[in-house]
Each structure stands twice: as C-alpha cells, then as structure tokens.
Design an enzyme around this catalytic site. Structure first.
Site, PDB file in Angstrom:
ATOM      1  N   HIS A  27      -5.575  -9.430  -1.349  1.00 52.73           N
ATOM      2  CA  HIS A  27      -5.696  -9.598   0.105  1.00 52.73           C
ATOM      3  C   HIS A  27      -6.859 -10.519   0.439  1.00 52.73           C
ATOM      4  CE1 HIS A  27      -3.963  -5.564  -0.600  1.00 52.73           C
ATOM      5  NE2 HIS A  27      -3.265  -5.774   0.500  1.00 52.73           N
ATOM      6  N   ALA A  75       2.802  -2.147   3.991  1.00 53.34           N
ATOM      7  CA  ALA A  75       2.595  -1.129   5.013  1.00 53.34           C
ATOM      8  C   ALA A  75       2.168  -1.874   6.275  1.00 53.34           C
ATOM      9  CB  ALA A  75       1.493  -0.176   4.571  1.00 53.34           C
ATOM     10  N   SER A  82       0.825  -1.223   0.000  1.00 55.64           N
ATOM     11  CA  SER A  82       0.000   0.000   0.000  1.00 55.64           C
ATOM     12  C   SER A  82       0.846   1.254   0.000  1.00 55.64           C
ATOM     13  CB  SER A  82      -0.883   0.054   1.247  1.00 55.64           C
ATOM     14  OG  SER A  82      -1.686  -1.076   1.336  1.00 55.64           O
ATOM     15  N   HIS A 122      -3.749   0.292  -4.570  1.00 56.90           N
ATOM     16  CA  HIS A 122      -3.155  -0.836  -5.291  1.00 56.90           C
ATOM     17  C   HIS A 122      -3.604  -0.772  -6.736  1.00 56.90           C
ATOM     18  CE1 HIS A 122      -1.610  -3.331  -1.915  1.00 56.90           C
ATOM     19  NE2 HIS A 122      -2.409  -2.527  -1.247  1.00 56.90           N
ATOM     20  N   MET A 134      -1.919  -6.858   7.112  1.00 56.58           N
ATOM     21  CA  MET A 134      -3.004  -7.686   6.562  1.00 56.58           C
ATOM     22  C   MET A 134      -2.582  -8.427   5.299  1.00 56.58           C
ATOM     23  SD  MET A 134      -6.065  -4.898   6.952  1.00 56.58           S
ATOM     24  CE  MET A 134      -6.192  -3.853   8.428  1.00 56.58           C
ATOM     25  N   SER A 135      -1.286  -8.648   5.131  1.00 61.64           N
ATOM     26  CA  SER A 135      -0.835  -9.296   3.884  1.00 61.64           C
ATOM     27  C   SER A 135       0.374 -10.178   4.148  1.00 61.64           C
ATOM     28  CB  SER A 135      -0.487  -8.205   2.859  1.00 61.64           C
ATOM     29  OG  SER A 135       0.639  -7.476   3.286  1.00 61.64           O
ATOM     30  N   TYR A 157      -8.887  -9.974   2.760  1.00 62.86           N
ATOM     31  CA  TYR A 157     -10.047  -9.153   3.126  1.00 62.86           C
ATOM     32  C   TYR A 157     -10.877  -8.705   1.918  1.00 62.86           C
ATOM     33  CZ  TYR A 157      -7.091  -5.018   2.159  1.00 62.86           C
ATOM     34  OH  TYR A 157      -6.274  -4.088   1.577  1.00 62.86           O
ATOM     35  N   GLU A 158     -10.299  -8.852   0.723  1.00 62.28           N
ATOM     36  CA  GLU A 158     -11.087  -8.537  -0.480  1.00 62.28           C
ATOM     37  C   GLU A 158     -12.055  -9.678  -0.811  1.00 62.28           C
ATOM     38  OE1 GLU A 158      -8.503  -6.355  -3.617  1.00 62.28           O
ATOM     39  OE2 GLU A 158      -7.089  -7.403  -2.318  1.00 62.28           O
ATOM     40  N   HIS A 208      -6.976   4.600   6.749  1.00 64.23           N
ATOM     41  CA  HIS A 208      -6.253   4.086   5.584  1.00 64.23           C
ATOM     42  C   HIS A 208      -5.566   5.221   4.807  1.00 64.23           C
ATOM     43  CE1 HIS A 208      -5.051   1.206   2.592  1.00 64.23           C
ATOM     44  NE2 HIS A 208      -5.762   1.779   1.631  1.00 64.23           N
ATOM     45  N   ASN A 221       2.110   3.639  10.572  1.00 65.11           N
ATOM     46  CA  ASN A 221       1.378   4.178  11.740  1.00 65.11           C
ATOM     47  C   ASN A 221       1.772   3.363  12.961  1.00 65.11           C
ATOM     48  OD1 ASN A 221      -0.399   2.122  10.105  1.00 65.11           O
ATOM     49  ND2 ASN A 221      -0.991   1.910  12.250  1.00 65.11           N
TER      50      ASN A 221
HETATM   51  N1  HPA Z   1      -2.780  -2.784  11.253  1.00 62.50           N
HETATM   52  C1  HPA Z   1      -2.963  -3.654  10.238  1.00 62.50           C
HETATM   53  N2  HPA Z   1      -2.545  -3.423   9.005  1.00 62.50           N
HETATM   54  C2  HPA Z   1      -1.917  -2.261   8.764  1.00 62.50           C
HETATM   55  C3  HPA Z   1      -1.704  -1.317   9.762  1.00 62.50           C
HETATM   56  C4  HPA Z   1      -2.162  -1.588  11.084  1.00 62.50           C
HETATM   57  O1  HPA Z   1      -2.002  -0.801  12.020  1.00 62.50           O
HETATM   58  N3  HPA Z   1      -1.043  -0.264   9.185  1.00 62.50           N
HETATM   59  C5  HPA Z   1      -0.883  -0.585   7.870  1.00 62.50           C
HETATM   60  N4  HPA Z   1      -1.398  -1.805   7.615  1.00 62.50           N
END
Ligand code: HPA
Length: 267
Positions: free
Chosen positions: A77, A107, A24, A55, A205-206, A79-80, A241, A229
């Site tokens: 992903h 990320a 990302s 993406h 998440m990947s 989650y998609e 996001h 973050n």
């Molecule tokens: N959690 C999960 N996935 C992420 C995060 C997070 O804080 N930051 C970027 N991808």
C-alpha cells in the site's frame, strides 16, 4: 521482475495465466489452494515486504481443480511508505510470469446506501485520488504505451462472467465505482459526502495503482470489493481496522465460494 518470474518458475511447475491479489481479511483463499507452493515476498527479488496487519506477505502458487492460480496473500500500500512503482511490483511480476488476467480484491467502505456491510461489489471503474500513479517517470515501452487508455480497465467481459457465476451460485453481487484514497487515516464524513457527490460508491486505500499498472501492460482486470463497513459518518460509529478485518473474515466463505468457481473460468 524477469528475475522474480524466473524464481517462481524454479520453485513450482505451475504456469498460471490468472492471478489474484487478496485484500485485508480476505487471505483465506490462499490457504485453500491445492498443490500449494508458498514463496515469502522476502525471497522474491524486486518485491518489498508487506507490513500491514491482516496481510501475510507471500505468493502462493496452487490449483483450484486443474486450474493453476497465483495468489498474492498480502499487498503493498502507498500508506506503508512504498512508491507507486513498488505497490505495482507484484502485478509486474505477475505479467513477467505469464499472467494475463488479474483479480484485485479489497476491503472497502460502503458509500452507496444500498450496500449493507458484508456486501460484495464488482468494481466497474475507479476514481484515483491517491495523488500517485505507477506510470510516472520514464515509460518502459516494453511494458506498455506512454499514455494508456483507461476506458475499460475493469474489463466488462470479465464483469459479465463474474455476474453470471454469482447468479448461478445465488450470491448477490453489486456493481459500483471505487474511490482510491492514500490512507492510512480513514476519511472524514465531509470527504465521504464529497466522494458520493463525485460518483463514488465505495472507498478504499488500494487497487487503483495495481489496476493502472495491469492495464498499462494489457492485462485484463477484475475488481471485487467487500464492504467491511459503512463509510465514515454513515453509521454513527467510529471506524476500526479490527472491525474491517473481522467483517472480511465473516464474508470469507461466500467470497471463496465465488472465487473458486470464477477463477478457473478466467484462466
Ligand atoms: N475507508 C477506506 N478504506 C477502507 C475502508 C474505509 O471506510 N474500509 C475498508 N477499507
């Protein structure tokens, strides 16, 4: 995937041995490759479409110096709504295309309090909490063994090479354990405390699904996270996001500098 690899061979004369998956907000590298051929995922048999914002959804074949590189700009992903097999399909296409080493970037949220936002972290290992595994189902013995060893998925030799390159460039590169969650909701603060307690430094998440599939096929994996973050509950701010993407873009120059130097060494 054999068909997919055939299509790539027809579209470009380049025969890369190293591939990269761009996370990302980290897609800029794909735009900086020379002699680039762009193949939309929609054209590639066996690949799903990537729907996540930030993406792109294309495979880019190009060069850095003289070195051919394959880059997935946009990944799949869980989650998609994709299966773990679909999430891993790009990596299996890479393998069919002749790629032996893959760099997985993402990320991630920083759990380790030593990481500031923008930090780059080599993934030393992962904890897969996604309740998904691309190897579930009948094993295809042509790809790899039924019960693959997972001791050195994020190959130590590649990590040493990455550290050395970062040192030469004066780029700080941490090392840590990546916890993979399914998403798409971010974690709760209690989940982050749990993840820290079980030894995670980063959360995202990947990556884990792709790393498992690559390892199964005997490919060497390098994982690099960008801490976009601080993880939930650590900063007093809510997670968004848009901020994840923005921070990805902000470190993009440093990240690209590292990869431009490193990728040719991995070929
Ligand atoms: N959690 C999960 N996935 C992420 C995060 C997070 O804080 N930051 C970027 N991808």
């Amino acid at each position: 995937m054999t068909e997919a690899a055939g299509l790539l061979r027809a579209r470009s004369p380049l025969r890369p041995t190293v591939g990269i998956v761009l996370g990302s907000g980290l897609g800029a590298l794909a735009d900086s490759l020379n002699n680039a051929t762009r193949v939309p995922y929609a054209d590639i048999p066996g690949l799903p479409l990537s729907t996540a914002i930030g993406h792109k959804g294309e495979l880019v074949l190009g060069t850095i110096g003289d070195t051919p590189i394959a880059a997935m700009s946009g990944r799949f992903h869980l989650y998609e709504g994709y299966s773990a097999q679909q999430v891993a399909s790009g990596i299996r296409m890479f393998r069919a295309f002749g790629i032996r080493r893959v760099v997985l970037t993402n990320a991630a949220g920083g759990i380790n309090l030593e990481y500031a936002t923008g930090a780059l972290v080599l993934i030393s290992d992962h904890i897969n909490l996604q309740c998904a595994n691309p190897l579930i189902g009948p094993n295809d013995d042509r790809l790899g063994p039924r019960f693959p060893d997972m001791t050195d998925v994020y190959a130590s030799a590649l990590r040493i090479a990455a550290k050395k390159t970062a040192d030469e460039l004066g780029i700080a590169l941490h090392e840590g354990v990546y916890a993979a969650m399914s998403g798409p909701s971010y974690e709760t603060p209690a989940e982050i405390r749990f993840l820290r307690a079980i030894g995670a430094d980063l959360v995202g998440m990947s990556t884990a699904t792709e790393a498992i599939a690559a390892n199964h096929m005997g490919m060497e994996v390098l994982g690099i996270s960008c801490v976009t973050n601080l993880a939930a509950g650590l900063s007093g701010k809510k997670l968004q996001h848009a901020e994840v993407l923005e921070m990805g873009r902000r470190v993009s120059d440093t990240f690209q500098e590292l990869l431009a130097s490193l990728l040719p060494k991995l070929a």
